[in-house]
Design a protein around this motif. Structure first.
Motif, PDB file in Angstrom:
ATOM      1  N   UNK A   1      96.261  55.375  69.422  1.00  0.00           N
ATOM      2  CA  UNK A   1      96.235  56.321  68.309  1.00  0.00           C
ATOM      3  C   UNK A   1      97.460  57.213  68.331  1.00  0.00           C
ATOM      4  N   UNK A   2      97.821  57.710  69.509  1.00  0.00           N
ATOM      5  CA  UNK A   2      98.976  58.600  69.628  1.00  0.00           C
ATOM      6  C   UNK A   2     100.290  57.852  69.379  1.00  0.00           C
ATOM      7  N   UNK A   3     100.353  56.597  69.823  1.00  0.00           N
ATOM      8  CA  UNK A   3     101.557  55.795  69.567  1.00  0.00           C
ATOM      9  C   UNK A   3     101.724  55.541  68.071  1.00  0.00           C
ATOM     10  N   UNK A   4     100.611  55.192  67.402  1.00  0.00           N
ATOM     11  CA  UNK A   4     100.660  54.958  65.949  1.00  0.00           C
ATOM     12  C   UNK A   4     101.051  56.237  65.214  1.00  0.00           C
TER      13      UNK A   4
ATOM     14  N   UNK B   1     100.118  48.633  63.494  1.00  0.00           N
ATOM     15  CA  UNK B   1     101.358  49.398  63.408  1.00  0.00           C
ATOM     16  C   UNK B   1     102.122  49.365  64.729  1.00  0.00           C
ATOM     17  N   UNK B   2     101.395  49.535  65.824  1.00  0.00           N
ATOM     18  CA  UNK B   2     102.027  49.516  67.154  1.00  0.00           C
ATOM     19  C   UNK B   2     102.598  48.134  67.463  1.00  0.00           C
ATOM     20  N   UNK B   3     101.809  47.076  67.192  1.00  0.00           N
ATOM     21  CA  UNK B   3     102.248  45.712  67.506  1.00  0.00           C
ATOM     22  C   UNK B   3     103.413  45.268  66.624  1.00  0.00           C
ATOM     23  N   UNK B   4     103.510  45.803  65.419  1.00  0.00           N
ATOM     24  CA  UNK B   4     104.659  45.469  64.554  1.00  0.00           C
ATOM     25  C   UNK B   4     105.969  45.968  65.162  1.00  0.00           C
ATOM     26  N   UNK B   5     105.855  47.023  65.953  1.00  0.00           N
ATOM     27  CA  UNK B   5     107.049  47.587  66.617  1.00  0.00           C
ATOM     28  C   UNK B   5     107.349  46.858  67.940  1.00  0.00           C
TER      29      UNK B   5
ATOM     30  N   UNK C   1      87.065  49.112  69.980  1.00  0.00           N
ATOM     31  CA  UNK C   1      86.985  50.503  69.553  1.00  0.00           C
ATOM     32  C   UNK C   1      88.277  50.999  68.917  1.00  0.00           C
ATOM     33  N   UNK C   2      89.361  50.297  69.156  1.00  0.00           N
ATOM     34  CA  UNK C   2      90.648  50.746  68.640  1.00  0.00           C
ATOM     35  C   UNK C   2      90.702  50.549  67.125  1.00  0.00           C
ATOM     36  N   UNK C   3      91.403  51.429  66.447  1.00  0.00           N
ATOM     37  CA  UNK C   3      91.559  51.319  65.002  1.00  0.00           C
ATOM     38  C   UNK C   3      92.513  50.164  64.671  1.00  0.00           C
ATOM     39  N   UNK C   4      92.082  49.286  63.772  1.00  0.00           N
ATOM     40  CA  UNK C   4      92.870  48.095  63.448  1.00  0.00           C
ATOM     41  C   UNK C   4      94.244  48.461  62.901  1.00  0.00           C
ATOM     42  N   UNK C   5      94.293  49.417  61.995  1.00  0.00           N
ATOM     43  CA  UNK C   5      95.573  49.805  61.388  1.00  0.00           C
ATOM     44  C   UNK C   5      96.531  50.400  62.421  1.00  0.00           C
TER      45      UNK C   5
END
Length: 359
Positions: A347-350, A317-321, A309-313
């Motif tokens: 979503x909030x972290x991104x 973005x989160x995992x790149x950090x 359900x999580x948005x891929x983008x």
């Protein structure tokens, strides 16, 4: 006995917070409990039941002979293992002893209950180390997000606090992630090491024990030679010495039935197959941890597969950090949070990371 086994049921209760993998739990939960249960069963049979019965036509008291043979160990004759039962020998390994023949002594079955208990402790050791490292860290982060229904009044503020904490602690989970990798490797080393430990304990017979048992079932019935009797004979010999009426040393040859070995052989057949399966699974988990450590794309696919359900983008973005140790935290949170809450956190972290870039 029922009370002793009943106390072990608490270990099977599902924990509210998951801090490890399914294969990890096979070590400290299933294998640990199986070894403890086997140790209790053998202890009950050995010290409460009748582990040995020796047969002698002489005037030696039966209880004395049983105790003597149990303490001083029994033996088999190596040359008599493959002789025909009923024609040449009464039982494989049991024959008239001729001076100079090679004897195989059977003493280890007295120590089976203690060795099984020691093995259980070794399987629980990685869990003990990890639990004392983790110290309810994930449980404190999850809070009430393990439920899909969270009160609207507290969700907004709690989400903000959690996102801020995860953002600020990025890159500071090295010790946490390293310890988890260490205990995963310990699990693999432990199960492989225990195979060789038991092999040493059983006189070099354990590593081929299961394969020989399997091949035994395919032999012709008239030619069968049960490999289990070499390790755990159900009948063996014992020589009792005492002074005769004239003061000379007299020897009494006795045959001893060892019913406890019926239980022992079944336990170690199970352990052989289980240890092999567990070693393969543990090896695969080590490979999986290596892939997680060195393949960033693999980390994304694994985490995305856990929560579609999580948005891929947002997730990318989160995992790149995040590094590999931060990924472990996000993975454990995903295991313990309801999907809708986890999606909100990512979503909030991104969003927070995008706002940083815009500044």
């Amino acid at each position: 006995m029922d009370k002793l086994f009943g106390d072990l049921k608490s270990f099977f209760k599902t924990k509210k917070c998951t801090i490890d993998s399914f294969i990890f739990r096979l070590h400290y939960r299933f294998t640990f409990l199986a070894l403890i249960a086997f140790s209790i069963a053998v202890t009950g049979r050995q010290y409460i039941g009748d582990p040995i019965d020796c047969i002698s036509k002489d005037d030696v008291p039966t209880e004395l002979l049983d105790t003597y043979c149990w303490i001083t160990t029994t033996f088999s004759l190596k040359s008599a293992w493959r002789k025909k039962v009923g024609e040449e020998v009464p039982y494989p390994g049991v024959d008239k002893y001729v001076e100079g023949e090679e004897r195989v002594y059977h003493a280890y079955y007295q120590w089976v209950c203690f060795v099984l208990f020691f093995q259980a402790l070794l399987f629980f050791l990685p869990r003990y180390l990890w639990r004392n490292t983790e110290r309810h860290y994930i449980k404190n982060l999850v809070m009430e997000y393990n439920s899909p229904v969270v009160s609207a009044s507290s969700k907004s503020e709690t989400t903000k606090l959690l996102v801020n904490y995860l953002h600020e602690s990025t890159g500071y989970h090295t010790f946490y992630g390293t310890m988890y990798n260490i205990v995963v490797i310990m699990n693999f080393v432990n199960v492989v090491g225990q195979i060789y430990l038991v092999d040493r304990f059983l006189g070099g017979e354990f590593t081929t024990y299961g394969s020989e048992v399997l091949s035994f079932t395919e032999w012709d019935y008239t030619l069968r030679y049960d490999p289990m009797i070499k390790v755990f004979p159900r009948m063996a010999k014992c020589t009792f010495h005492r002074y005769g009426s004239s003061g000379d040393i007299m020897k009494y040859d006795a045959m001893c039935l060892i019913p406890i070995n019926i239980l022992n052989e079944k336990i170690y057949i199970f352990l052989w197959f289980w240890f092999v399966i567990l070693a393969v699974l543990s090896g695969l988990e080590v490979v999986y941890r290596l892939a997680i450590a060195f393949l960033p794309k693999f980390r994304f696919y694994v985490l995305y597969s856990k929560c579609r359900k999580v948005n891929e983008n947002d997730l990318k973005l989160v995992l790149n950090r995040c590094d590999r140790d931060d990924w472990l935290i996000l993975s454990l949170l995903c295991k313990n949070m309801a999907d809708c809450n986890y999606v909100c956190i990512i979503r909030q972290m991104a969003k927070k990371l995008r706002n940083e870039k815009d500044i």
